[in-house]
Design an enzyme around this catalytic site. Structure first.
Site, PDB file in Angstrom:
ATOM      1  N   LYS A 271     -40.318   9.312  50.654  1.00 22.43           N
ATOM      2  CA  LYS A 271     -41.535   9.046  50.149  1.00 22.43           C
ATOM      3  C   LYS A 271     -41.841   7.633  50.065  1.00 22.43           C
ATOM      4  O   LYS A 271     -40.940   6.712  49.631  1.00 22.43           O
ATOM      5  CB  LYS A 271     -41.672   9.772  48.767  1.00 22.43           C
ATOM      6  CG  LYS A 271     -40.791   9.526  47.790  1.00 22.43           C
ATOM      7  CD  LYS A 271     -41.316   8.061  46.795  1.00 22.43           C
ATOM      8  CE  LYS A 271     -40.165   7.887  45.833  1.00 22.43           C
ATOM      9  NZ  LYS A 271     -40.224   6.523  45.172  1.00 22.43           N
TER      10      LYS A 271
ATOM     11  N   ASP B 197     -38.050  12.957  40.861  1.00 24.75           N
ATOM     12  CA  ASP B 197     -38.777  12.876  42.083  1.00 24.75           C
ATOM     13  C   ASP B 197     -38.785  14.121  42.991  1.00 24.75           C
ATOM     14  O   ASP B 197     -39.398  14.440  43.927  1.00 24.75           O
ATOM     15  CB  ASP B 197     -38.083  11.614  43.155  1.00 24.75           C
ATOM     16  CG  ASP B 197     -38.620  10.401  42.680  1.00 24.75           C
ATOM     17  OD1 ASP B 197     -39.552  10.248  41.899  1.00 24.75           O
ATOM     18  OD2 ASP B 197     -37.867   9.328  43.102  1.00 24.75           O
TER      19      ASP B 197
END
Length: 281
Positions: A9, A134
């Site tokens: 990401k 996350d």
């Protein structure tokens, strides 16, 4: 046997609002998955959980989020099977790209299938939040707003395909130390999150690009000049924008074309060893 991809990401937007009573920081982030990915192979065995990697220095015990994800599922749902997990690491470790978190998310999803648990995404999301801030986003992928300490996820319209170049400098940073060093009083010139989201909703890339923002650059980029040099050199080669991802040290550049992405890659490759050309997705 099951083989899955675990995508990295980047943060298109990362704002830190305040420090909470529980010690975490309240954040607002727009997170985006990219096609740079680890490859994970899961082999069912009669008992036990074991993790292997092509990186000799990567922990294979409770310090590894993929291992912890498997243990969490096994213990919470009284699974009497085991699994052998092989990690082919392509995402740099401890680099602001969620390499460990995405492995954990991929293991949760894969073992849900392999062990036939049939858990809904909402339940997997709760487990993911136990593992790390996350990890919930990594279950979703794509483009999403992350709030709370990062675990509250709202999917957003897709950013679409952008050629993206990522460079990871050779030094490492501690996320906890970056947050401890953050001076919230210095975060005066923030970009417009609402305008970025409107850009996503209306498919207006210019509104997205002009509002890229990372509050943590006020710590990491001030300590390490390499980050600013990478950003400046990408812009010189024609990048639409360049930004540090997460707490760093990785920097990404969004390019208007493959040829510009390749030019940035060549420029960055003279500066750093770990450079990747990928796309958002």
């Amino acid at each position: 046997m099951l083989k899955v991809k675990a995508k990295a990401k980047i943060n298109l937007y990362l704002d830190v609002l305040y420090k909470r009573a529980d010690g975490y920081h309240e954040v607002k982030m727009v997170m985006q998955s990219v096609d740079l990915a680890d490859i994970i192979e899961l082999v069912p065995v009669s008992e036990g959980i074991s993790v292997f990697s092509d990186l000799p220095y990567l922990p294979n015990d409770e310090r590894n989020l993929a291992y912890r994800a498997a243990v969490l599922l096994q213990e919470k749902y009284n699974v009497d099977q085991g699994v052998r997990i092989y990690l082919e690491k392509r995402i740099p470790v401890a680099a602001g790209l969620a390499g460990g978190s995405t492995d954990a998310a991929a293991v949760l999803m894969a073992l849900n299938k392999l062990w036939k648990l049939n858990l809904p995404l909402s339940e997997l999301e709760q487990l993911a939040a136990e593992l790390g801030s996350d990890v919930p986003f990594c279950l979703y992928g794509g483009t999403a707003l992350a709030e709370g300490r990062g675990e509250l996820i709202t999917p957003l319209p897709s950013l679409g395909k952008f050629w993206t170049v990522i460079a990871t400098p050779s030094f490492s940073v501690s996320t906890a130390e970056v947050y401890r060093s953050l001076d919230l009083g210095r975060l005066k010139e923030k970009k417009d999150l609402a305008e970025m989201i409107r850009g996503l909703e209306r498919d207006k890339p210019d509104l997205i690009v002009k509002n890229l923002y990372n509050a943590l650059e006020t710590v990491t980029a001030e300590r390490y000049e390499e980050i600013n040099l990478l950003k400046a050199s990408a812009l010189e080669e024609g990048a639409l924008a360049a930004l540090m991802s997460g707490s760093g040290p990785s920097v990404f550049a969004l390019a208007p074309s493959k040829s510009v992405a390749q030019a940035i890659f060549r420029r960055w490759k003279r500066m750093e060893k770990k450079v990747f050309v990928t796309t958002t997705g």
